[in-house]
Design an enzyme around this catalytic site. Sequence first.
Site, PDB file in Angstrom:
ATOM      1  N   GLU A 161      40.441  33.874  -4.374  1.00 40.08           N
ATOM      2  CA  GLU A 161      39.192  33.382  -3.797  1.00 40.08           C
ATOM      3  C   GLU A 161      38.994  33.987  -2.410  1.00 40.08           C
ATOM      4  O   GLU A 161      39.507  33.453  -1.419  1.00 40.08           O
ATOM      5  CB  GLU A 161      39.250  31.858  -3.669  1.00 40.08           C
ATOM      6  CG  GLU A 161      39.343  31.153  -4.999  1.00 40.08           C
ATOM      7  CD  GLU A 161      38.557  29.860  -4.969  1.00 40.08           C
ATOM      8  OE1 GLU A 161      37.675  29.705  -5.816  1.00 40.08           O
ATOM      9  OE2 GLU A 161      38.799  29.017  -4.088  1.00 40.08           O
ATOM     10  N   GLY A 181      31.155  29.619  -1.348  1.00 42.83           N
ATOM     11  CA  GLY A 181      30.020  28.805  -0.907  1.00 42.83           C
ATOM     12  C   GLY A 181      29.012  29.567  -0.051  1.00 42.83           C
ATOM     13  O   GLY A 181      28.148  28.967   0.573  1.00 42.83           O
ATOM     14  N   GLU A 224      39.398  25.846   1.917  1.00 40.26           N
ATOM     15  CA  GLU A 224      38.853  24.770   2.766  1.00 40.26           C
ATOM     16  C   GLU A 224      39.971  23.866   3.273  1.00 40.26           C
ATOM     17  O   GLU A 224      39.908  23.353   4.385  1.00 40.26           O
ATOM     18  CB  GLU A 224      37.797  23.977   1.978  1.00 40.26           C
ATOM     19  CG  GLU A 224      36.510  24.780   1.822  1.00 40.26           C
ATOM     20  CD  GLU A 224      35.718  24.473   0.560  1.00 40.26           C
ATOM     21  OE1 GLU A 224      35.949  23.426  -0.066  1.00 40.26           O
ATOM     22  OE2 GLU A 224      34.852  25.305   0.205  1.00 40.26           O
ATOM     23  N   SER A 227      31.440  32.045  -5.261  1.00 43.35           N
ATOM     24  CA  SER A 227      30.031  32.189  -5.633  1.00 43.35           C
ATOM     25  C   SER A 227      29.835  32.775  -7.029  1.00 43.35           C
ATOM     26  O   SER A 227      28.894  33.534  -7.258  1.00 43.35           O
ATOM     27  CB  SER A 227      29.285  33.024  -4.586  1.00 43.35           C
ATOM     28  OG  SER A 227      29.334  32.372  -3.328  1.00 43.35           O
ATOM     29  N   ASN A 245      35.362  23.231  -9.412  1.00 48.94           N
ATOM     30  CA  ASN A 245      35.908  22.557  -8.237  1.00 48.94           C
ATOM     31  C   ASN A 245      34.742  21.800  -7.598  1.00 48.94           C
ATOM     32  O   ASN A 245      33.885  22.407  -6.974  1.00 48.94           O
ATOM     33  CB  ASN A 245      36.492  23.592  -7.257  1.00 48.94           C
ATOM     34  CG  ASN A 245      36.913  22.943  -5.957  1.00 48.94           C
ATOM     35  OD1 ASN A 245      37.157  21.731  -5.910  1.00 48.94           O
ATOM     36  ND2 ASN A 245      37.002  23.741  -4.898  1.00 48.94           N
ATOM     37  N   TRP A 246      34.755  20.507  -7.810  1.00 49.40           N
ATOM     38  CA  TRP A 246      33.609  19.713  -7.340  1.00 49.40           C
ATOM     39  C   TRP A 246      33.622  19.500  -5.836  1.00 49.40           C
ATOM     40  O   TRP A 246      32.651  19.018  -5.265  1.00 49.40           O
ATOM     41  CB  TRP A 246      33.594  18.359  -8.053  1.00 49.40           C
ATOM     42  CG  TRP A 246      33.199  18.411  -9.500  1.00 49.40           C
ATOM     43  CD1 TRP A 246      33.080  19.513 -10.301  1.00 49.40           C
ATOM     44  CD2 TRP A 246      32.865  17.283 -10.319  1.00 49.40           C
ATOM     45  NE1 TRP A 246      32.708  19.155 -11.562  1.00 49.40           N
ATOM     46  CE2 TRP A 246      32.569  17.780 -11.613  1.00 49.40           C
ATOM     47  CE3 TRP A 246      32.801  15.908 -10.112  1.00 49.40           C
ATOM     48  CZ2 TRP A 246      32.206  16.950 -12.669  1.00 49.40           C
ATOM     49  CZ3 TRP A 246      32.451  15.077 -11.162  1.00 49.40           C
ATOM     50  CH2 TRP A 246      32.144  15.600 -12.426  1.00 49.40           C
ATOM     51  N   LYS A 247      34.736  19.767  -5.198  1.00 45.71           N
ATOM     52  CA  LYS A 247      34.897  19.544  -3.748  1.00 45.71           C
ATOM     53  C   LYS A 247      34.592  18.066  -3.439  1.00 45.71           C
ATOM     54  O   LYS A 247      34.904  17.204  -4.248  1.00 45.71           O
ATOM     55  CB  LYS A 247      33.999  20.480  -2.956  1.00 45.71           C
ATOM     56  CG  LYS A 247      34.122  21.938  -3.411  1.00 45.71           C
ATOM     57  CD  LYS A 247      33.469  22.891  -2.470  1.00 45.71           C
ATOM     58  CE  LYS A 247      33.437  24.277  -3.093  1.00 45.71           C
ATOM     59  NZ  LYS A 247      33.424  25.335  -2.115  1.00 45.71           N
ATOM     60  N   GLY A 281      32.753  26.602  -7.687  1.00 47.14           N
ATOM     61  CA  GLY A 281      32.361  25.497  -6.812  1.00 47.14           C
ATOM     62  C   GLY A 281      30.954  25.037  -7.132  1.00 47.14           C
ATOM     63  O   GLY A 281      30.729  24.254  -8.060  1.00 47.14           O
ATOM     64  N   GLY A 282      29.989  25.568  -6.378  1.00 47.90           N
ATOM     65  CA  GLY A 282      28.596  25.121  -6.494  1.00 47.90           C
ATOM     66  C   GLY A 282      28.074  25.047  -7.919  1.00 47.90           C
ATOM     67  O   GLY A 282      27.478  24.036  -8.316  1.00 47.90           O
ATOM     68  N   HIS A 317      43.418  25.502  -1.514  1.00 44.53           N
ATOM     69  CA  HIS A 317      42.035  25.983  -1.409  1.00 44.53           C
ATOM     70  C   HIS A 317      41.764  26.368   0.047  1.00 44.53           C
ATOM     71  O   HIS A 317      42.265  25.726   0.974  1.00 44.53           O
ATOM     72  CB  HIS A 317      41.069  24.882  -1.869  1.00 44.53           C
ATOM     73  CG  HIS A 317      39.675  25.379  -2.053  1.00 44.53           C
ATOM     74  ND1 HIS A 317      38.822  25.568  -0.992  1.00 44.53           N
ATOM     75  CD2 HIS A 317      39.002  25.765  -3.159  1.00 44.53           C
ATOM     76  CE1 HIS A 317      37.668  26.038  -1.445  1.00 44.53           C
ATOM     77  NE2 HIS A 317      37.749  26.166  -2.765  1.00 44.53           N
TER      78      HIS A 317
HETATM   79  C1  PEP Z   1      35.418  27.083  -4.744  1.00 42.21           C
HETATM   80  O1  PEP Z   1      35.139  26.019  -4.238  1.00 42.21           O
HETATM   81  O2  PEP Z   1      36.560  27.314  -5.116  1.00 42.21           O
HETATM   82  C2  PEP Z   1      34.359  28.080  -4.908  1.00 42.21           C
HETATM   83  C3  PEP Z   1      34.629  29.226  -5.440  1.00 42.21           C
HETATM   84  O3  PEP Z   1      33.100  27.705  -4.487  1.00 42.21           O
HETATM   85  P1  PEP Z   1      31.726  28.474  -4.771  1.00 42.21           P
HETATM   86  O4  PEP Z   1      31.731  28.835  -6.239  1.00 42.21           O
HETATM   87  O5  PEP Z   1      30.675  27.503  -4.411  1.00 42.21           O
HETATM   88  O6  PEP Z   1      31.728  29.696  -3.923  1.00 42.21           O
END
Ligand code: PEP
Length: 347
Positions: free
Chosen positions: A261, A267, A191, A307, A104-106, A328-329, A189
């Site tokens: 999640e 994040g 966010e 994460s 997930n590049w956001k 994500g990251g 999501h």
């Molecule tokens: C996400 O954006 O769905 C996510 C899990 O981010 P991260 O891996 O950065 O926590």
Amino acid sequence: RIPAGARRQSRRAFYVKAFLSKGCARRRVSERNRRRRLLARRLKLSPQATDENRVCHIIPLTGHIRTPAPHPALRTTFPRGGRLIMEGVITMDKQNRKAIIAGNWKMNKTATEAKALISELIPAVKDAGCEVVICVPFTDLVTAVEMTKGTNIHVGAENVHFEKSGAFTGEISADMLTDLGVEYVVIGHSERRQYFAETNETVNKRTKAALAGGLKPIICVGESLDQREQGVTEELVRMQVKIALNGVTADELKNVVIAYEPIWAIGTGKTATADQAEEVCAAIRKVVGELYGEDAAKGLTVQYGGSMNPKNAEELLGKPDVDGGLIGGASLKADQFAVIVDAATKG
Ligand code: PEP
């Protein structure tokens, strides 16, 4: 000793599907022979054996009989998700599900930057034993679809509107995405729930619109830290899943992925422990089983997200109900993403 419940089950005939390296052989065995075989197989059980797929998956004859409930004393988990459920019987449900690692590049990467990252990703994940998806900003979709043609990378969007078309300035419909060649879409999501007024009801509307338009939704659910501390995680996640799937048919469910999640882990660098992830992913599968039946639940891909990184991926993905990850990251670094993809291949 076979537990009493299991013995009742064992009176029934089973299909035995043998996943041997040379392919699958499906044989119906008599009750007498079955007991003998089960015992013999039990002697061969070892983590290595499961790694080589040299184990059996016992499927109830009619497809309606419930798999015997695991007897607590006999419940043992194997590295690739197999579970010893009674003497000599392993369910390898996880082996039969699609493991999906989705990035997930956001709101990261311009189209130019996307090009560079995808060029690195293509060789890095080319031998993946799981499905690899990159969910990218709308402005990167054309680049991503074009560049990944003929590769094993699938492309997803990060949101979709629930109406087909019309006066919804700034929104993108499912048809617009499928027309580009987009396959997946992230829905709900945290966010979007937190900053863009996404609710369980809009998640449900988007899910149905995505499915109707031919997209595979990755539905995100999860609790905040407060909710976890209040001990309502399971109830909350059950409710999120139930509302998200309201009106989704059993046939449509085959294209649904659910991502657990925990908001407090996204994040933040804080990861749920593998046991916490497993507990909630199993609860998600359970509620889906209650809604659609056990077979549908067994086929559902449930991801963990929060994460996940090269260091913790193997442990998380080794859990029997964790079928993949929403990343994500770490999805923004080709080398890190590739390590997670490798872990899912093993997991
Ligand atoms: C996400 O954006 O769905 C996510 C899990 O981010 P991260 O891996 O950065 O926590």
